[in-house]
Design a protein around this motif. Structure first.
Motif, PDB file in Angstrom:
ATOM      1  N   ALA A   1       9.263 -19.211  21.734  1.00 36.97           N
ATOM      2  CA  ALA A   1      10.713 -19.064  21.565  1.00 36.97           C
ATOM      3  C   ALA A   1      11.111 -18.471  20.215  1.00 36.97           C
ATOM      4  CB  ALA A   1      11.406 -20.416  21.754  1.00 36.97           C
ATOM      5  N   HIS A   2      10.311 -18.697  19.166  1.00 38.82           N
ATOM      6  CA  HIS A   2      10.706 -18.271  17.819  1.00 38.82           C
ATOM      7  C   HIS A   2       9.669 -17.432  17.082  1.00 38.82           C
ATOM      8  CE1 HIS A   2      14.225 -20.892  17.921  1.00 38.82           C
ATOM      9  NE2 HIS A   2      13.445 -21.772  18.519  1.00 38.82           N
ATOM     10  N   LEU A   3       8.449 -17.397  17.559  1.00 32.43           N
ATOM     11  CA  LEU A   3       7.358 -16.757  16.810  1.00 32.43           C
ATOM     12  C   LEU A   3       7.558 -15.248  16.704  1.00 32.43           C
ATOM     13  CD1 LEU A   3       4.718 -17.299  15.337  1.00 32.43           C
ATOM     14  CD2 LEU A   3       3.518 -16.979  17.511  1.00 32.43           C
ATOM     15  N   GLN A   4       7.675 -14.769  15.445  1.00 30.41           N
ATOM     16  CA  GLN A   4       7.893 -13.351  15.166  1.00 30.41           C
ATOM     17  C   GLN A   4       6.675 -12.672  14.557  1.00 30.41           C
ATOM     18  OE1 GLN A   4      11.426 -12.771  12.806  1.00 30.41           O
ATOM     19  NE2 GLN A   4      12.598 -14.219  14.018  1.00 30.41           N
TER      20      GLN A   4
ATOM     21  N   ASP B   1      -2.803 -17.705  25.864  1.00 33.05           N
ATOM     22  CA  ASP B   1      -1.730 -18.679  25.680  1.00 33.05           C
ATOM     23  C   ASP B   1      -1.914 -19.618  24.486  1.00 33.05           C
ATOM     24  OD1 ASP B   1      -0.469 -17.582  27.893  1.00 33.05           O
ATOM     25  OD2 ASP B   1      -1.331 -19.035  29.287  1.00 33.05           O
ATOM     26  N   ASP B   2      -2.796 -19.310  23.545  1.00 35.19           N
ATOM     27  CA  ASP B   2      -2.954 -20.153  22.363  1.00 35.19           C
ATOM     28  C   ASP B   2      -1.654 -20.263  21.552  1.00 35.19           C
ATOM     29  OD1 ASP B   2      -5.560 -20.904  22.799  1.00 35.19           O
ATOM     30  OD2 ASP B   2      -6.423 -19.639  21.230  1.00 35.19           O
ATOM     31  N   PHE B   3      -0.807 -19.239  21.622  1.00 33.32           N
ATOM     32  CA  PHE B   3       0.446 -19.238  20.867  1.00 33.32           C
ATOM     33  C   PHE B   3       1.672 -19.501  21.742  1.00 33.32           C
ATOM     34  CE2 PHE B   3      -2.456 -16.712  18.283  1.00 33.32           C
ATOM     35  CZ  PHE B   3      -2.250 -17.264  17.024  1.00 33.32           C
ATOM     36  N   LEU B   4       1.477 -19.756  23.025  1.00 30.26           N
ATOM     37  CA  LEU B   4       2.591 -19.883  23.969  1.00 30.26           C
ATOM     38  C   LEU B   4       3.558 -21.001  23.598  1.00 30.26           C
ATOM     39  CD1 LEU B   4       3.812 -18.668  26.479  1.00 30.26           C
ATOM     40  CD2 LEU B   4       2.450 -20.273  27.846  1.00 30.26           C
TER      41      LEU B   4
ATOM     42  N   ASN C   1       3.600 -13.070  26.754  1.00 26.54           N
ATOM     43  CA  ASN C   1       4.714 -14.010  26.843  1.00 26.54           C
ATOM     44  C   ASN C   1       5.215 -14.504  25.479  1.00 26.54           C
ATOM     45  OD1 ASN C   1       4.770 -13.872  29.679  1.00 26.54           O
ATOM     46  ND2 ASN C   1       3.162 -15.425  29.822  1.00 26.54           N
ATOM     47  N   LEU C   2       5.159 -13.620  24.486  1.00 22.90           N
ATOM     48  CA  LEU C   2       5.744 -13.912  23.174  1.00 22.90           C
ATOM     49  C   LEU C   2       6.849 -12.898  22.902  1.00 22.90           C
ATOM     50  CD1 LEU C   2       2.418 -14.512  21.161  1.00 22.90           C
ATOM     51  CD2 LEU C   2       3.939 -16.238  22.170  1.00 22.90           C
ATOM     52  N   PRO C   3       8.016 -13.097  23.495  1.00 26.79           N
ATOM     53  CA  PRO C   3       9.065 -12.071  23.456  1.00 26.79           C
ATOM     54  C   PRO C   3       9.626 -11.765  22.069  1.00 26.79           C
ATOM     55  CG  PRO C   3       9.947 -14.115  24.339  1.00 26.79           C
ATOM     56  CD  PRO C   3       8.446 -14.298  24.218  1.00 26.79           C
TER      57      PRO C   3
END
Length: 125
Positions: A95-98, A88-91, A118-120
């Protein structure tokens, strides 16, 4: 991976970062410095299709920064002292991380299997 460079001076991030000095006040397409070693900018010319890019570079970065804007689309971590990318470091940026770029991080020893869950919107590492 899309190459969203705020400055397209070189493919080498070190040269690119050294040659693109962020201004004190960000403008459209300009830099916003958030913490020592991290800066963000809008990577597109279109106000309707803005992509926020953040670069964190240098030995003072010891963990995935949690102070970047939540709307960041591309995070580049280069030549840092990050040892582990944890769950979850990038959680916070989900919403926007590509795109995530991890480059020349010689201290990096471990990336947990669930570090990118959880990075859709994530398209590439």
């Amino acid at each position: 991976m899309a190459r969203w460079a705020c400055c397209r001076l070189s493919e080498d991030l070190v040269t690119w970062r050294d040659q693109c000095s962020p201004p004190e006040r960000p403008a459209h397409g300009g830099w916003l410095t958030l913490q020592p070693g991290c800066a963000c900018c809008n990577s597109t010319d279109s106000a309707a299709d803005q992509l926020l890019e953040c670069i964190c570079h240098g030995a003072n970065i010891t963990a995935v920064p949690q102070t970047l804007p939540g709307a960041v689309s591309l995070i580049t971590l280069t030549m840092t002292n990050i040892v582990e990318v944890d769950r979850d470091d990038f959680l916070r940026y989900a919403a926007h991380l590509q795109d995530i770029v991890l480059s020349k991080n010689e201290q990096l020893r471990r990336i947990r299997a669930d570090a990118f869950r959880n990075l859709p919107q994530l398209l590439s590492l």
